[in-house]
Scaffold this motif. Structure first.
Motif, mmCIF file in Angstrom:
data_model
loop_
_atom_site.group_PDB
_atom_site.id
_atom_site.type_symbol
_atom_site.label_atom_id
_atom_site.label_comp_id
_atom_site.label_asym_id
_atom_site.label_seq_id
_atom_site.Cartn_x
_atom_site.Cartn_y
_atom_site.Cartn_z
ATOM 1 N N SER A 98 44.215 28.919 38.194
ATOM 2 C CA SER A 98 43.086 29.672 37.658
ATOM 3 C C SER A 98 43.456 31.130 37.466
ATOM 4 C CB SER A 98 41.902 29.565 38.623
ATOM 5 O OG SER A 98 42.128 30.397 39.757
ATOM 6 N N ALA A 99 42.516 31.907 36.994
ATOM 7 C CA ALA A 99 42.730 33.349 36.855
ATOM 8 C C ALA A 99 43.018 33.999 38.207
ATOM 9 C CB ALA A 99 41.511 33.991 36.203
ATOM 10 N N HIS A 100 42.624 33.321 39.292
ATOM 11 C CA HIS A 100 42.791 33.885 40.637
ATOM 12 C C HIS A 100 43.856 33.161 41.446
ATOM 13 C CE1 HIS A 100 39.218 36.356 40.027
ATOM 14 N NE2 HIS A 100 38.671 35.302 39.484
ATOM 15 N N GLY A 101 44.662 32.351 40.779
ATOM 16 C CA GLY A 101 45.723 31.641 41.487
ATOM 17 C C GLY A 101 45.455 30.150 41.547
ATOM 18 N N TRP A 102 46.268 29.443 42.340
ATOM 19 C CA TRP A 102 46.175 27.988 42.426
ATOM 20 C C TRP A 102 44.975 27.558 43.265
ATOM 21 C CZ3 TRP A 102 49.087 25.322 39.217
ATOM 22 C CH2 TRP A 102 50.296 25.877 38.769
ATOM 23 N N PHE A 103 44.212 26.590 42.729
ATOM 24 C CA PHE A 103 43.170 25.953 43.540
ATOM 25 C C PHE A 103 43.816 24.971 44.508
ATOM 26 C CE2 PHE A 103 40.316 27.054 39.956
ATOM 27 C CZ PHE A 103 39.270 27.601 40.675
ATOM 28 N N ARG A 104 43.258 24.893 45.676
ATOM 29 C CA ARG A 104 43.663 23.834 46.584
ATOM 30 C C ARG A 104 43.071 22.495 46.112
ATOM 31 N NH1 ARG A 104 44.120 28.286 49.732
ATOM 32 N NH2 ARG A 104 45.719 28.206 51.372
ATOM 33 N N GLN A 226 45.219 27.994 33.348
ATOM 34 C CA GLN A 226 44.109 28.656 32.677
ATOM 35 C C GLN A 226 44.431 30.117 32.347
ATOM 36 O OE1 GLN A 226 40.891 28.101 35.475
ATOM 37 N NE2 GLN A 226 40.710 25.916 35.041
ATOM 38 N N PRO A 227 43.693 30.691 31.393
ATOM 39 C CA PRO A 227 43.902 32.106 31.074
ATOM 40 C C PRO A 227 43.169 33.009 32.057
ATOM 41 C CG PRO A 227 42.181 31.224 29.686
ATOM 42 C CD PRO A 227 42.677 30.072 30.537
ATOM 43 N N ASP A 228 43.442 34.281 31.967
ATOM 44 C CA ASP A 228 42.725 35.286 32.753
ATOM 45 C C ASP A 228 42.111 36.273 31.767
ATOM 46 O OD1 ASP A 228 41.764 37.221 34.423
ATOM 47 O OD2 ASP A 228 43.607 37.488 35.570
ATOM 48 N N THR A 229 40.805 36.155 31.543
ATOM 49 C CA THR A 229 40.134 37.003 30.556
ATOM 50 C C THR A 229 40.103 38.467 30.977
ATOM 51 O OG1 THR A 229 37.991 36.472 31.558
ATOM 52 C CG2 THR A 229 38.699 35.115 29.703
ATOM 53 N N ARG A 230 40.449 38.770 32.213
ATOM 54 C CA ARG A 230 40.471 40.173 32.653
ATOM 55 C C ARG A 230 41.706 40.892 32.133
ATOM 56 N NH1 ARG A 230 40.516 39.075 38.866
ATOM 57 N NH2 ARG A 230 42.192 37.732 38.042
ATOM 58 N N PRO A 234 45.513 38.296 24.012
ATOM 59 C CA PRO A 234 45.000 36.940 23.817
ATOM 60 C C PRO A 234 45.082 36.112 25.093
ATOM 61 C CG PRO A 234 47.172 37.167 22.820
ATOM 62 C CD PRO A 234 46.757 38.541 23.240
ATOM 63 N N GLY A 235 44.230 35.094 25.144
ATOM 64 C CA GLY A 235 44.265 34.162 26.264
ATOM 65 C C GLY A 235 45.014 32.900 25.863
ATOM 66 N N ARG A 236 45.877 32.420 26.744
ATOM 67 C CA ARG A 236 46.640 31.198 26.482
ATOM 68 C C ARG A 236 46.450 30.246 27.659
ATOM 69 N NH1 ARG A 236 49.894 35.591 25.334
ATOM 70 N NH2 ARG A 236 50.594 35.817 23.158
ATOM 71 N N SER A 237 46.304 28.977 27.351
ATOM 72 C CA SER A 237 46.144 27.990 28.414
ATOM 73 C C SER A 237 46.693 26.647 27.967
ATOM 74 C CB SER A 237 44.666 27.856 28.814
ATOM 75 O OG SER A 237 43.888 27.409 27.726
ATOM 76 N N GLY A 238 46.798 25.740 28.916
ATOM 77 C CA GLY A 238 47.289 24.413 28.603
ATOM 78 C C GLY A 238 46.847 23.426 29.656
ATOM 79 N N PHE A 239 46.760 22.150 29.267
ATOM 80 C CA PHE A 239 46.469 21.131 30.254
ATOM 81 C C PHE A 239 47.138 19.824 29.889
ATOM 82 C CE2 PHE A 239 42.865 22.155 27.590
ATOM 83 C CZ PHE A 239 42.441 20.955 27.025
ATOM 84 N N LEU A 240 47.511 19.115 30.932
ATOM 85 C CA LEU A 240 48.201 17.832 30.828
ATOM 86 C C LEU A 240 47.314 16.787 31.484
ATOM 87 C CD1 LEU A 240 51.923 17.175 31.773
ATOM 88 C CD2 LEU A 240 50.094 15.752 32.724
ATOM 89 N N ASP A 384 34.675 32.929 26.669
ATOM 90 C CA ASP A 384 35.076 33.177 25.283
ATOM 91 C C ASP A 384 34.504 34.466 24.712
ATOM 92 O OD1 ASP A 384 36.326 30.780 25.541
ATOM 93 O OD2 ASP A 384 35.379 29.809 23.830
ATOM 94 N N VAL A 385 33.325 34.837 25.162
ATOM 95 C CA VAL A 385 32.664 36.020 24.602
ATOM 96 C C VAL A 385 33.455 37.300 24.849
ATOM 97 C CG1 VAL A 385 31.272 36.564 26.642
ATOM 98 C CG2 VAL A 385 30.359 37.061 24.356
ATOM 99 N N PHE A 386 34.399 37.268 25.808
ATOM 100 C CA PHE A 386 35.154 38.479 26.145
ATOM 101 C C PHE A 386 36.392 38.690 25.276
ATOM 102 C CE2 PHE A 386 32.540 37.887 29.849
ATOM 103 C CZ PHE A 386 32.194 39.189 30.180
ATOM 104 N N TYR A 387 36.753 37.706 24.449
ATOM 105 C CA TYR A 387 37.910 37.898 23.580
ATOM 106 C C TYR A 387 37.516 38.717 22.351
ATOM 107 C CZ TYR A 387 40.380 34.524 26.445
ATOM 108 O OH TYR A 387 40.982 33.887 27.500
ATOM 109 N N PRO A 388 38.409 39.622 21.894
ATOM 110 C CA PRO A 388 38.080 40.475 20.749
ATOM 111 C C PRO A 388 37.691 39.645 19.522
ATOM 112 C CG PRO A 388 40.093 41.228 21.809
ATOM 113 C CD PRO A 388 39.751 39.913 22.453
ATOM 114 N N GLY A 389 36.577 40.045 18.901
ATOM 115 C CA GLY A 389 36.131 39.385 17.679
ATOM 116 C C GLY A 389 35.335 38.125 17.899
#
Length: 470
Positions: A98-104, A226-230, A234-240, A384-389
């Motif tokens: 996550s934006a704050h590190g790995w979830f347990r 996950q991305p970190d909107t802070r 741009p934000g980049r993420s991925g999932f498997l 999403d609202v925090f990304y430019p445009g």
């Protein structure tokens, strides 16, 4: 010879995808006949079709949607699992950065069903169409509504041979997805334009199917970075997602200026993006040891768009809008399938309570489905609202306040299993967001995580060995 039912006892569902089929199931037995109008000729089994390009990308069905689908089609979960779908406990079988590190990986709170979209749709479709009261008009296009501003009495369609005709109906449901023409159809009936909101982060999606390493084809966890909107830019993420037949479906995405490559025939840049552009290289490292099974599929159809039909000053009788035709979300949050199922269940419950074709029923349904729609909308647009445009005016003061609190909660959830459960209560769409505002949760958010941050992905030694990473 069976006598044809009166048009007033016919339900017409526009769109034969996930929400459309579940809406048909909801109305079966309440209407005398249900007609599903679908532009594609629907395949007999799990197979791609032109009208569902998003099937090439990753999907998951959160347990809030699974429970609704089970109410509509008892036993459908077992049927899906028998067909190869996977049930993944949340957060036990999830490795999430996550934006704050790995979830347990806390004990199970909820679950998701993982399957290729073709398999999911085909399994649901087969169950719905097994009822002889449901029929599909394939290769047919809905041209417009019949009736007036007070009530809808049917729909005009163009069939596969080019002939046009009107199907009379006591109820019409629009489940045609993002391409819905309902705003234009309402204008044709003399009704005002609906209120609409869009949040467009400029997200682009690239997905590819892989065969997992042989030892990792059974029981491997979901992996998400996950991305970190802070962070600026741009934000980049991925999932498997591990799906049927020992395969992984992998989706990578990026907002404006950080998009994955659109034309990537070899897939080399796909792996590079996963390794070098995401906030952690784990997904890229896993892909380097897997076998590609498809080309890279690409889309920019990711804008969050919601029509507030429940707020309309006037609404015609006998007409309801569900699924992506009502609200379409950034797919990264995985809530569209669950909301469609919950909305179809609401349609059935209110139709049973008030009666098929009852006065005011459509208005009641439209207002009631706004609850699950609104919950998913807040989850999708909150970042999403925090990304430019993304919006013309940018995030509001409320957006910033909510985001700050959610960020605090997510940080706490990395090291507090009770708060992680409350968060997944909401993300699974099983409980409303109010559970995050109780005194106990507020106090926990102030205190922060109870355990220190993890420094490595929480994969077990056995999982690392299965994936070839050890």
């Amino acid at each position: 010879m069976t006598e044809s039912p009166s048009p007033a006892r016919v339900a017409v569902v526009l769109g034969g995808s996930h929400t459309g089929m579940l809406a048909a199931a909801a109305l079966t037995g309440l209407a005398d006949r249900v007609v599903v109008v679908e532009r594609d000729e629907l395949p007999g089994g799990p197979a791609p079709r032109k009208g569902l390009p998003q099937a090439r990308h990753a999907h998951m069905l959160w347990s809030g949607g699974v429970r609704a689908m089970e109410e509509l089609l008892p036993g459908i979960t077992a049927t899906l699992l028998d067909a190869g779908a996977r049930r993944a406990p949340v957060t036990t079988d999830m490795v999430v950065h996550s934006a704050h590190g790995w979830f347990r990986r806390w004990p199970e709170s909820h679950h998701v069903i993982l399957a290729g979209r073709d398999l999911l749709d085909a399994t649901v479709r087969a169950r719905v169409l097994a009822d002889e009261r449901v029929e599909v008009l394939g290769g047919a296009e809905a041209l417009g509504l019949v009736g007036g501003a007070e009530a809808v009495t049917g729909v005009r369609v163009r069939e596969a041979d080019g002939r046009e005709r009107t199907i009379g109906a006591g109820t019409v449901v629009d489940a045609t997805g993002r391409a819905s023409k309902t705003p234009r159809w309402l204008a044709d009936l003399g009704l005002p334009a609906p209120e609409r909101r869009e949040v467009d982060s400029g997200l682009a999606y690239a997905s590819r199917l892989y065969l997992a390493p042989e030892q990792a084809r059974d029981g491997f966890p979901v992996v998400s970075v996950q991305p970190d909107t802070r962070e600026p830019g741009p934000g980049r993420s991925g999932f498997l997602l591990p799906i049927e037949d020992g395969r992984w479906i992998v989706t990578l995405n990026g907002t404006r200026g950080g998009e994955p490559t659109a034309a990537d025939a070899s897939g080399e840049d796909f792996v590079r993006f996963a390794r070098e552009e995401l906030r952690h290289p784990l997904i890229g490292d896993l892909l380097a040891r897997a076998e590609p099974l498809s080309e890279v599929a690409f889309t920019r159809t990711t804008v969050n768009r919601r029509y507030f039909y429940e707020r309309a000053a006037a609404w015609p009788e006998n007409f309801t809008v569900l699924g992506d035709a009502l609200a379409a979300y950034n797919p990264v949050y995985g809530h569209g399938l669950a909301v469609g199922a919950q909305s179809a269940l609401i349609l059935r419950e209110l139709t049973r309570r008030h009666g098929f074709g009852a006065a005011g029923l459509s208005r009641r349904v439209q207002r009631a489905v706004a609850r699950p729609v609104g919950a998913a909308w807040d989850l999708a647009t909150g970042q999403d609202v925090f990304y430019p445009g993304a919006t013309e005016a940018g995030p509001t003061a409320r957006d910033r306040l909510v985001a700050a609190y959610v960020s605090r909660l997510m940080r706490t959830a990395t090291g507090n299993g009770r708060i992680a459960r409350r968060v997944t209560d909401v993300t699974s769409l099983e409980r409303r967001a109010e559970v995050l505002l109780t005194p106990a949760v507020l106090l926990a958010a102030v205190r922060g995580p109870l355990k220190p941050a993890l420094t490595e992905p929480p994969l077990t030694a056995e999982e690392l060995k299965k994936a070839g990473l050890q």
